[in-house]
Write an enzyme that holds these catalytic residues in place. Structure first.
Site, PDB file in Angstrom:
ATOM      1  N   SER A   1       0.193  68.933 -48.842  1.00  0.00           N
ATOM      2  CA  SER A   1       0.102  68.529 -46.982  1.00  0.00           C
ATOM      3  C   SER A   1       1.068  68.244 -46.179  1.00  0.00           C
ATOM      4  O   SER A   1       1.240  67.038 -45.158  1.00  0.00           O
ATOM      5  CB  SER A   1      -0.998  67.172 -46.991  1.00  0.00           C
TER       6      SER A   1
ATOM      7  N   VAL B   1       3.737  70.616 -43.795  1.00  0.00           N
ATOM      8  CA  VAL B   1       3.786  71.725 -42.216  1.00  0.00           C
ATOM      9  C   VAL B   1       3.148  72.950 -43.022  1.00  0.00           C
ATOM     10  O   VAL B   1       1.740  73.654 -42.646  1.00  0.00           O
ATOM     11  CB  VAL B   1       5.634  71.688 -41.858  1.00  0.00           C
TER      12      VAL B   1
ATOM     13  N   SER C   1       7.549  65.650 -47.764  1.00  0.00           N
ATOM     14  CA  SER C   1       9.413  65.559 -46.815  1.00  0.00           C
ATOM     15  C   SER C   1       9.050  66.105 -44.861  1.00  0.00           C
ATOM     16  O   SER C   1      10.171  65.767 -44.808  1.00  0.00           O
ATOM     17  CB  SER C   1       9.539  66.749 -47.754  1.00  0.00           C
TER      18      SER C   1
ATOM     19  N   GLY D   1      16.066  66.544 -37.561  1.00  0.00           N
ATOM     20  CA  GLY D   1      17.165  68.114 -36.489  1.00  0.00           C
ATOM     21  C   GLY D   1      15.704  68.762 -36.299  1.00  0.00           C
ATOM     22  O   GLY D   1      16.129  68.141 -34.263  1.00  0.00           O
ATOM     23  N   GLY D   2      14.879  69.636 -36.024  1.00  0.00           N
ATOM     24  CA  GLY D   2      13.704  70.029 -35.049  1.00  0.00           C
ATOM     25  C   GLY D   2      13.601  71.472 -35.934  1.00  0.00           C
ATOM     26  O   GLY D   2      14.049  71.647 -37.255  1.00  0.00           O
TER      27      GLY D   2
ATOM     28  N   GLU E   1      22.381  73.306 -34.156  1.00  0.00           N
ATOM     29  CA  GLU E   1      22.875  72.338 -35.394  1.00  0.00           C
ATOM     30  C   GLU E   1      23.284  73.416 -36.134  1.00  0.00           C
ATOM     31  O   GLU E   1      24.539  74.398 -35.954  1.00  0.00           O
ATOM     32  CB  GLU E   1      21.781  72.025 -36.992  1.00  0.00           C
TER      33      GLU E   1
ATOM     34  N   ARG F   1      26.249  74.658 -43.426  1.00  0.00           N
ATOM     35  CA  ARG F   1      25.881  73.216 -44.213  1.00  0.00           C
ATOM     36  C   ARG F   1      27.089  73.730 -46.012  1.00  0.00           C
ATOM     37  O   ARG F   1      27.372  72.615 -45.603  1.00  0.00           O
ATOM     38  CB  ARG F   1      24.611  72.937 -44.463  1.00  0.00           C
TER      39      ARG F   1
ATOM     40  N   SER G   1      13.606  75.849 -41.759  1.00  0.00           N
ATOM     41  CA  SER G   1      12.469  75.168 -42.808  1.00  0.00           C
ATOM     42  C   SER G   1      11.199  75.517 -42.558  1.00  0.00           C
ATOM     43  O   SER G   1       9.931  75.370 -42.520  1.00  0.00           O
ATOM     44  CB  SER G   1      12.798  74.143 -43.960  1.00  0.00           C
TER      45      SER G   1
HETATM   46  C1  SIN Z   1      19.438  67.432 -40.178  1.00  0.00           C
HETATM   47  O1  SIN Z   1      18.623  66.708 -38.970  1.00  0.00           O
HETATM   48  O2  SIN Z   1      20.820  67.530 -40.226  1.00  0.00           O
HETATM   49  C2  SIN Z   1      18.292  68.621 -41.168  1.00  0.00           C
HETATM   50  C3  SIN Z   1      17.442  69.554 -40.956  1.00  0.00           C
HETATM   51  C4  SIN Z   1      17.693  71.125 -41.859  1.00  0.00           C
HETATM   52  O3  SIN Z   1      17.342  69.739 -42.662  1.00  0.00           O
HETATM   53  O4  SIN Z   1      17.260  71.590 -41.129  1.00  0.00           O
END
Ligand code: SIN
Length: 578
Positions: free
Chosen positions: A52, A54, A81, A87-88, A153, A326, A427
């Site tokens: 359940s 997004v 999750s 972040g967004g 990001e 990342r 994601s």
């Molecule tokens: C973050 O806000 O650093 C994580 C966002 C993400 O994992 O896409």
């Protein structure tokens, strides 16, 4: 079984030379299906959605007009999750941005392993999917003129990430989707229910999936173990973070959907690529379980990483400095920690000032304050922790797995959009876009329940006390930097623990033992793939194979056959490359 492929494009004329796979160590014995009391009740629906977040809630809303839709979730609707995403959501919105640029950033972050056609779908269908989410009630942060506020990001070369509640984007999206599902009388919800296994269609799994066996934890007309026959099963069970001792993932992220799919014979793809987030709040050397995230958006707003000597170290390592992809940042942080003999570095966000911290990052501000840290006056201690499962159940562009009637969506699915390292904030977008595609595919194909077959697989269980040794072994040997000796030691540790724990007193049917069985299955699949991939790429670093190897620019499928675990390299499909 034919493994799922992304897209309809023809196979490449000259497939790359398949890499040689090393011999596998003897793997742990994992359950063929999870033992439980036989189903005490039975239901029929057209579509059952498991999970359940997004992805799951969007599939349910999009397919509500197709017939009886049932959402099954392990906790209550709003857990999982998604609410933890800070972040967004990345999508092309700004006039100076373009689909081509977002595609390019995604492909670069994915380190050569993204499926270009899947990325094209993600990015080009993203704006409509977000518009629909906004129509469903999600409220994003806007400026005084009403325009979306956009940030950056890691890996993004443009400000294209919309956020909500400052750093509470996932929570706002989840709130809006839960409200929409609750308001839709066509969608039934069963909470506190673990899906134990998939049910074979008449003719067995070779003919497809006919439904699910689930266990409802609680009282009421649907308590205990039951069976649901369905025309389509959509797995949207999220991630696998609990295979590690420390993770940003909530406790429910135990890989239940991945494990059930593997037990039914579906293939998983690229599961060796587990993204470690570089800036997770450091709570001491013994911190375990779900740890607070410090979003990359903090660096997007100007914060910088500092080593133990107080020196900024990212500018020398990547053109994007602190906003490098990342995997690059996580490796740099680990190198600094190793060089200084420390177990954390610092994130300096003092320049943002207290007002910005409180308004733009209220969740992180609170997490830090609870630990006695004031981010407006002190650098924040941070260290990498497991964060995201880049691979998953192998699916095509419509979310279809290699088993008929079985779909997967969101973090559990391996669409190919993330390659070897997911681009930040792609994601939530993936969950939305591919949920809509699954619903469209169901609309084309129809989804009426059909008879199921007897499940002939031998039931098994592992003791819940397996979990702690499993998490320790995976953290020690299967983190961002691996080698053959460590991976073999990890397999041996899991095999020994599994043998000891198969018949322990905790091996009684119940949530913890079922989750332990799922964690063991998922960890075994990950070790199988990580042991085979003899190169370093994206989130998969090998000390003994530190270079990226062009022969390995291939996916790796893992599945279980009657003979045991199987690994199959799979060339990328030709597709649009920008
Ligand atoms: C973050 O806000 O650093 C994580 C966002 C993400 O994992 O896409």
């Amino acid at each position: 079984m034919t493994p799922a492929r992304t897209g309809d494009a023809p196979a490449p004329a000259e497939p790359p030379v398949a890499p040689t796979l090393p011999e596998l160590p003897e793997l742990p014995d994992v359950p063929a299906r999870l033992a439980s009391d036989g189903p005490g009740w039975h239901r029929e629906v057209d579509v059952v959605v498991v999970g359940s977040g997004v992805a799951g809630l969007t599939v349910a809303l999009e397919s509500a007009d197709l017939g009886r839709v049932l959402v099954v979730t392990k906790d209550v609707l709003a857990t999982g999750s998604t609410p933890w995403a800070q972040g967004g959501i990345a999508f092309v919105h700004d006039r100076g941005d373009s689909v081509a640029q977002h595609v390019r950033d995604t492909l670069i972050a994915g380190a050569g392993l993204c499926e270009p056609a899947a990325v094209e779908v993600l990015v080009s269908e993203g704006p409509d999917a977000v518009a629909e989410l906004i129509e469903r009630g999600a409220r994003f942060d806007r400026d005084l003129a009403g325009d979306l506020l956009l940030t950056r990001e890691g890996g993004h070369r443009h400000n294209r990430i919309a956020h909500a509640g400052g750093d509470a984007t996932g929570a706002e999206i989840e709130r809006a989707l839960v409200a929409a599902v609750r308001a839709d009388p066509r969608i039934e919800v069963i909470e506190h229910a673990l899906v134990l296994d998939l049910l074979p269609a008449a003719g067995g799994f070779a003919a497809g999936v006919g439904g699910v066996v689930l266990h409802v934890m609680g009282a009421g007309s649907r308590a205990g173990t039951g069976a649901v026959s369905a025309g389509a099963v959509v797995l949207a069970t999220g991630g696998i973070g609990q295979i590690y001792a420390a993770s940003t993932n909530p406790p429910v992220s135990t890989g239940d959907g991945v494990a059930a799919a593997l037990r039914a014979g579906a293939a998983v793809r690229d599961v060796e690529f587990i993204q470690f987030h570089p800036t997770v709040l450091y709570l001491g050397p013994d911190a375990r379980g779900q740890l607070p995230l410090v979003s990359e958006a903090v660096r997007g707003e100007g914060a910088r990483l500092l080593n133990a000597a107080g020196e900024a170290f990212m500018a020398d390592r990547h053109e994007l400095a602190d906003l490098a992809p990342r995997d690059v940042v996580a490796r740099a942080v680990m190198a600094e920690m190793t060089a200084a003999g420390t177990d954390h570095v610092f994130l300096d966000g003092r320049m943002l000032g207290e007002e910005t911290w409180r308004v733009r990052f209220p969740t992180i501000w609170q997490s830090c304050r609870r630990q006695g840290i004031n981010p407006a006056t002190d650098p924040i201690p941070v260290a990498p922790a497991s964060h995201y499962f880049c691979g998953g159940i192998a699916v095509d562009l419509d979310g279809a797995t290699g088993l008929a009637n079985l779909y997967a969506c969101g973090e559990v699915a391996g669409t190919g959009v993330h390659g070897a390292n997911r681009l930040a904030s792609n994601s939530l977008l993936e969950g939305l876009v591919f949920a809509r595609r699954i619903a469209a595919a169901l609309r084309r194909a129809g989804a009426a329940p059909a008879p199921t077959a007897e499940d002939g697989r031998a039931p098994g269980l592992v003791d819940r006390s397996l979990v702690a040794p499993l998490q320790q072994a995976m953290s020690r040997w299967a983190g961002p930097l691996r080698d053959a000796d460590g991976l073999t030691a990890c397999v041996v540790a899991l095999r020994t623990a599994a043998a000891q724990h198969h018949a322990g007193p905790g091996a009684v049917p119940g949530l913890e033992a079922w989750e332990a069985g799922n964690l063991l299955t998922v960890a075994t699949a990950i070790l199988t793939a990580a042991h085979a991939r003899l190169e370093s790429r994206g989130a998969h670093g090998r000390r003994d194979h530190p270079a990226t190897d062009e022969r390995w620019r291939q996916h790796l499928l893992v599945d279980r056959t009657a003979e045991g675990w199987r690994r199959t390299p799979q060339p990328l499909l030709p597709g649009p490359v920008r």
